[in-house]
Enzyme design. Structure first.
Site: not given
Length: 428
Positions: A145, A240, A268
């Site tokens: 994702y 990613d 994050k």
């Protein structure tokens, strides 16, 4: 059974004003049944709901809380930054310091551009790869994702899997016609994709350790193969590391596997719990961005001083290698305990872990890709989730999400978790 009367009342009110009562789908508990609770505060490795219940937290705001919640240094950094102004839309010194830290900690990154979310980072990296190579096609992997980017919502992980609808409504077919989605850990599939699209592939984007369909690991030699085939075909390799960056190691998964990607996406942890994203890589590629190059990317809140201050404080703490030693020790303790608990309960569980990321799948078959993960017994997971939640342990409310250990967890927290898991498994 814990009382959650106040949470139930709040959720009823939320349903009147917010679609589904939540601002991000997986929070709604649809995959496990029941209703979500509402958090009042968090401290260290624990969260406390509005009814006063105490939980050991393994969601960690979905990854950023690697040092634990409300870390004093991060709180002070945000307070000090806010006193000077919450947003400028003008360059500020903290942006430079953050960029310098990222480039110093991740050798593959020579230039870095800040943005506001992991989704923005992956979207921008894809645009940059296409602009730099002058090609259109992107290869991604099933279960990885990369945020809710239109062109990447093809067999995606995370919430898309939870609802059994990985291809979102509202995404025109034309937006995904240049996206090639392949099984993870399948070398032959990648070779066939390059052969079928010679001279058309701008790059490959992947989570080097997928964490949005649970957690499974790259097989030996797989990442090395991806590096070789992209180089041989003039395509870019995009990692990613929104989830794995600065969590698995100071230099992320690429440090652990000794792979040098062309571009890397972050998020994050570099915001210390505040909204943030970034992407970076080789200088010659990054200099294709405006204002130097033809690839446009912008954002009013990019490099926001609060996010930069919080992220700098977090990365400074992570410069101490002892943090990663501690995370590995806690992870190993949890893994050993969970495997023992599953064995005692005669439960078919595949427990996957790398460093402070983990996931338990309710299946007796190995899990190496999305198809394997989808064999997990989701009904059994839902029952287990509620069983362990009632014991004060909070995991993500979906079989297809990673769990996160923080440096604030203690050996006692792990023991409490294993005991709760053992009890929940016996009831399955």
């Amino acid at each position: 059974m814990m009382s959650r009367f106040k949470s139930e009342k709040l959720f009823g009110e939320a349903l009147r004003y917010i679609p589904g009562g939540v601002n991000s789908p997986v929070r709604a508990f649809r995959a496990v049944g029941g209703q979500p609770f509402f958090v009042d505060r968090a401290q260290g490795a624990h969260i406390f709901d509005v009814d006063g219940n105490d939980y050991v937290d393994y969601v960690g705001t979905w990854g950023p809380a690697i040092l634990g919640h409300a870390h004093p240094k991060i709180v002070r950094a945000v307070q000090d930054a806010a006193a000077k102004g919450t947003s400028f839309g003008i360059p500020n010194p903290l942006e430079v310091k953050m960029a310098k830290m990222i480039c110093g900690m991740v050798p593959s990154v020579q230039r870095v551009r800040m943005c506001n979310s992991g989704t923005e980072a992956t979207m921008s990296a894809i645009r940059l790869a296409r602009g730099f190579t002058k090609r259109d096609k992107i290869i991604k992997f099933e279960g990885c994702y990369h945020g809710h980017v239109d062109s990447l919502l093809v067999k995606a992980g995370s919430g898309a899997l939870t609802f059994g609808n990985p291809d979102s409504a509202g995404v025109p077919a034309a937006f995904t016609q240049h996206t090639v989605s392949l099984p993870f850990n399948d070398i032959e599939a990648v070779q066939a994709a390059f052969k079928a699209n010679q001279g058309q592939v701008a790059g490959i984007i992947l989570e080097p350790v997928p964490g949005n369909a649970g957690v499974y690991l790259p097989q030996s030699g797989y990442l090395e193969f991806l590096r070789e085939i992209t180089t041989a075909n003039g395509a870019l390799l995009i990692f990613d590391e929104v989830m794995t960056g600065f969590r698995l190691a100071r230099g992320g998964a690429q440090e652990i596997f000794d792979i040098v990607p062309d571009l890397t996406c972050f998020g994050k942890i570099i915001g210390g719990g505040l909204p943030v994203g970034a992407f970076g890589g080789r200088a010659e590629i990054m200099d294709f961005l405006a204002p130097l190059g033809p690839v446009y990317q912008a954002g009013t809140l990019s490099g926001n001083p609060l996010a930069m201050a919080a992220g700098i404080a977090a990365l400074e703490e992570l410069s101490n290698a002892d943090v990663y030693t501690r995370l590995e020790e806690l992870g190993a303790q949890l893994e050993a305990g969970m495997k023992t608990a599953a064995g005692a309960a005669k439960a078919a569980v595949q427990f996957k872990r790398m460093g402070s990321m983990f996931c338990g799948y309710f299946t007796d078959q190995p899990v190496n890709n999305l198809a394997d993960a989808m064999q997990s017994d989701r009904a059994r997971f839902a029952k287990y989730f509620h069983g362990i939640l009632d014991e004060g342990i909070y995991l993500a409310p979906s079989q297809f999400e990673a769990g996160f250990i923080s440096a604030a967890h203690t050996a006692e927290d792990i023991d409490r978790t294993v005991a709760a898991a053992a009890k929940a498994m016996k009831g399955l």
